[in-house]
Write a protein that holds these residues in place. Sequence first.
Motif, PDB file in Angstrom:
ATOM      1  N   GLY A  75       0.806  -1.208   0.000  1.00 30.75           N
ATOM      2  CA  GLY A  75       0.000   0.000   0.000  1.00 30.75           C
ATOM      3  C   GLY A  75       0.843   1.264   0.000  1.00 30.75           C
ATOM      4  N   SER A  76       0.157   2.395   0.116  1.00 24.91           N
ATOM      5  CA  SER A  76       0.826   3.696   0.123  1.00 24.91           C
ATOM      6  C   SER A  76       1.426   3.984   1.494  1.00 24.91           C
ATOM      7  CB  SER A  76      -0.176   4.798  -0.240  1.00 24.91           C
ATOM      8  OG  SER A  76      -0.692   4.607  -1.534  1.00 24.91           O
ATOM      9  N   PRO A  77       2.439   4.850   1.559  1.00 21.67           N
ATOM     10  CA  PRO A  77       3.007   5.229   2.859  1.00 21.67           C
ATOM     11  C   PRO A  77       1.960   5.908   3.740  1.00 21.67           C
ATOM     12  CG  PRO A  77       4.422   5.941   1.048  1.00 21.67           C
ATOM     13  CD  PRO A  77       3.137   5.500   0.435  1.00 21.67           C
ATOM     14  N   GLN A  78       2.097   5.713   5.037  1.00 24.34           N
ATOM     15  CA  GLN A  78       1.173   6.367   5.957  1.00 24.34           C
ATOM     16  C   GLN A  78       1.404   7.881   5.990  1.00 24.34           C
ATOM     17  OE1 GLN A  78      -1.051   4.286   6.966  1.00 24.34           O
ATOM     18  NE2 GLN A  78      -2.314   5.854   7.935  1.00 24.34           N
ATOM     19  N   ILE A  79       2.654   8.287   5.920  1.00 23.29           N
ATOM     20  CA  ILE A  79       3.000   9.702   5.765  1.00 23.29           C
ATOM     21  C   ILE A  79       3.899   9.819   4.547  1.00 23.29           C
ATOM     22  CG2 ILE A  79       4.120  11.727   6.759  1.00 23.29           C
ATOM     23  CD1 ILE A  79       3.484  10.699   9.510  1.00 23.29           C
ATOM     24  N   GLN A  80       3.529  10.689   3.625  1.00 18.57           N
ATOM     25  CA  GLN A  80       4.324  10.925   2.434  1.00 18.57           C
ATOM     26  C   GLN A  80       4.682  12.412   2.375  1.00 18.57           C
ATOM     27  OE1 GLN A  80       2.806   9.002  -0.990  1.00 18.57           O
ATOM     28  NE2 GLN A  80       4.628   9.400  -2.199  1.00 18.57           N
ATOM     29  N   ARG A  99       4.970   1.660   3.315  1.00 21.25           N
ATOM     30  CA  ARG A  99       6.036   2.219   4.128  1.00 21.25           C
ATOM     31  C   ARG A  99       5.444   3.065   5.237  1.00 21.25           C
ATOM     32  NH1 ARG A  99       9.872   4.106  -1.009  1.00 21.25           N
ATOM     33  NH2 ARG A  99      10.646   1.997  -1.489  1.00 21.25           N
ATOM     34  N   GLY A 100       6.244   3.289   6.279  1.00 18.82           N
ATOM     35  CA  GLY A 100       5.756   4.150   7.344  1.00 18.82           C
ATOM     36  C   GLY A 100       5.784   5.605   6.938  1.00 18.82           C
ATOM     37  N   VAL A 101       6.974   6.091   6.575  1.00 20.96           N
ATOM     38  CA  VAL A 101       7.169   7.459   6.109  1.00 20.96           C
ATOM     39  C   VAL A 101       8.029   7.408   4.857  1.00 20.96           C
ATOM     40  CG1 VAL A 101       8.075   9.756   6.639  1.00 20.96           C
ATOM     41  CG2 VAL A 101       7.012   8.385   8.456  1.00 20.96           C
ATOM     42  N   ALA A 102       7.600   8.085   3.803  1.00 24.16           N
ATOM     43  CA  ALA A 102       8.366   8.190   2.559  1.00 24.16           C
ATOM     44  C   ALA A 102       8.659   9.651   2.292  1.00 24.16           C
ATOM     45  CB  ALA A 102       7.594   7.576   1.392  1.00 24.16           C
ATOM     46  N   CYS A 113      10.018  11.166  16.208  1.00 20.43           N
ATOM     47  CA  CYS A 113       8.916  10.417  15.605  1.00 20.43           C
ATOM     48  C   CYS A 113       9.113   8.919  15.827  1.00 20.43           C
ATOM     49  CB  CYS A 113       8.824  10.720  14.108  1.00 20.43           C
ATOM     50  SG  CYS A 113       8.312  12.415  13.726  1.00 20.43           S
ATOM     51  N   SER A 114       8.014   8.174  15.750  1.00 24.72           N
ATOM     52  CA  SER A 114       8.049   6.732  15.984  1.00 24.72           C
ATOM     53  C   SER A 114       7.279   6.024  14.878  1.00 24.72           C
ATOM     54  CB  SER A 114       7.430   6.410  17.351  1.00 24.72           C
ATOM     55  OG  SER A 114       7.334   5.019  17.548  1.00 24.72           O
ATOM     56  N   ILE A 115       7.847   4.927  14.392  1.00 22.92           N
ATOM     57  CA  ILE A 115       7.212   4.091  13.373  1.00 22.92           C
ATOM     58  C   ILE A 115       7.236   2.663  13.887  1.00 22.92           C
ATOM     59  CG2 ILE A 115       7.328   3.269  10.991  1.00 22.92           C
ATOM     60  CD1 ILE A 115       8.939   5.872  10.378  1.00 22.92           C
ATOM     61  N   ASP A 116       6.086   2.013  13.917  1.00 19.65           N
ATOM     62  CA  ASP A 116       6.004   0.663  14.482  1.00 19.65           C
ATOM     63  C   ASP A 116       5.064  -0.194  13.641  1.00 19.65           C
ATOM     64  OD1 ASP A 116       5.871  -1.650  15.983  1.00 19.65           O
ATOM     65  OD2 ASP A 116       5.592  -0.632  17.892  1.00 19.65           O
ATOM     66  N   THR A 117       5.615  -1.230  13.039  1.00 16.43           N
ATOM     67  CA  THR A 117       4.902  -2.241  12.268  1.00 16.43           C
ATOM     68  C   THR A 117       4.451  -1.683  10.918  1.00 16.43           C
ATOM     69  OG1 THR A 117       4.120  -3.241  14.337  1.00 16.43           O
ATOM     70  CG2 THR A 117       3.121  -4.024  12.288  1.00 16.43           C
ATOM     71  N   THR A 118       5.247  -1.994   9.905  1.00 17.09           N
ATOM     72  CA  THR A 118       4.942  -1.586   8.543  1.00 17.09           C
ATOM     73  C   THR A 118       5.064  -2.787   7.619  1.00 17.09           C
ATOM     74  OG1 THR A 118       7.255  -0.937   8.199  1.00 17.09           O
ATOM     75  CG2 THR A 118       5.721   0.786   8.873  1.00 17.09           C
ATOM     76  N   LEU A 123      11.157   3.809   7.065  1.00 20.85           N
ATOM     77  CA  LEU A 123      11.393   5.210   6.704  1.00 20.85           C
ATOM     78  C   LEU A 123      12.359   5.230   5.533  1.00 20.85           C
ATOM     79  CD1 LEU A 123      11.558   8.300   7.031  1.00 20.85           C
ATOM     80  CD2 LEU A 123      13.098   7.933   8.961  1.00 20.85           C
ATOM     81  N   VAL A 124      11.922   5.813   4.408  1.00 22.09           N
ATOM     82  CA  VAL A 124      12.746   5.843   3.204  1.00 22.09           C
ATOM     83  C   VAL A 124      12.883   7.277   2.718  1.00 22.09           C
ATOM     84  CG1 VAL A 124      13.009   5.063   0.817  1.00 22.09           C
ATOM     85  CG2 VAL A 124      12.024   3.523   2.533  1.00 22.09           C
TER      86      VAL A 124
END
Length: 333
Positions: A75-80, A99-102, A113-118, A123-124
């Motif tokens: 799917g699409s990143p949660q934050i782009q 992705r979590g953040v792109a 910031c925190s990213i958990d389970t993608t 983060l790319v």
Amino acid sequence: MAILNVKKGADGNGTLASLAAAARLVKAGDTVIVGGGVYRERLTAAVPGVTWRAAEGERPVFDGGWAGVALEREGSPQIQVTSDDVTLVGLVVVRSPGRGVAVTGNGVRLEDCSIDTTYGSGLVVNEADRAHIENCTVLRASSRFKATRQQGGAGVALVKSRGSKVLNTTVAYCYGEGLDVDRGTVGAIVRGCTIFDCGHVHLYIIRAQENVLENNLIFQTGNKEFQVGASGNWPAAFAIGDETGQKMHLYEGSRANVIRGNVFIGRGVVAHFRSNGQEDGYRTVLDKDTVFEHNTLIALPGARGVLWVDEDPANPHGAALIADNAIWAADVP
């Protein structure tokens, strides 16, 4: 420059009820204060110079709703972040179906910031320069592996990026690589990070140049959930590996990278400069400006090796500096 407030469930009175509403109204240079709560929506930060910040003492969670199952496609990143000079502070991403953040904008900052389970990478930063990532946490990236056994991805990846920094950031429990300094990345600094228990190379340089990796801590606890390589071996703590797969020839080989003052604790090969031949998928040639010094390498019992430099006589390495490293090993073949 205006300040916009967002609060889940807000009913007006100057407070917006959704991220989408804020994204429609925001203008260059504005600040968006995001209140605590669970936001089941994606954010596309497409306006330059905007700061998206968690409200003081609150925890806004951007929940993608991925339930841990196999998907037909990622799917699409949660934050782009597609625009320049955007800042994200104190935001939390969970359960992203992509992705979590792109990041594709220049000069983007992520702090606390925190990213958990993608499903995909955490983060790319891709084809974007001068990213600044500090005091962030990335956990359980590339979790599609648990549903599909499909490997790949990373907790944090810098790809075709110039002058970016990753500082004091934790990456752990990722089913792909930990932190990648990847194809075409030049002049990055990775400093003060902690990376542990990942399914592939924890700190990895791939066809990247003039980067500095220093004062990082990389280790493996022995959690067998991350002993996921096809060979059944533990992954390397650190590696330079110039892969030769599809289109990799388009990118210059790794050169002039400085790896200094790190602590590597491993159960596989602790530090691995991968093959400079072609037959096994790598063409890694250490040049005279590559430096590997003042690192501490600890091989835990059963590790495959401490410091490996693969050598193909037909394609010799240059005079890289490998010096003043402290090595401890027990029960290593």
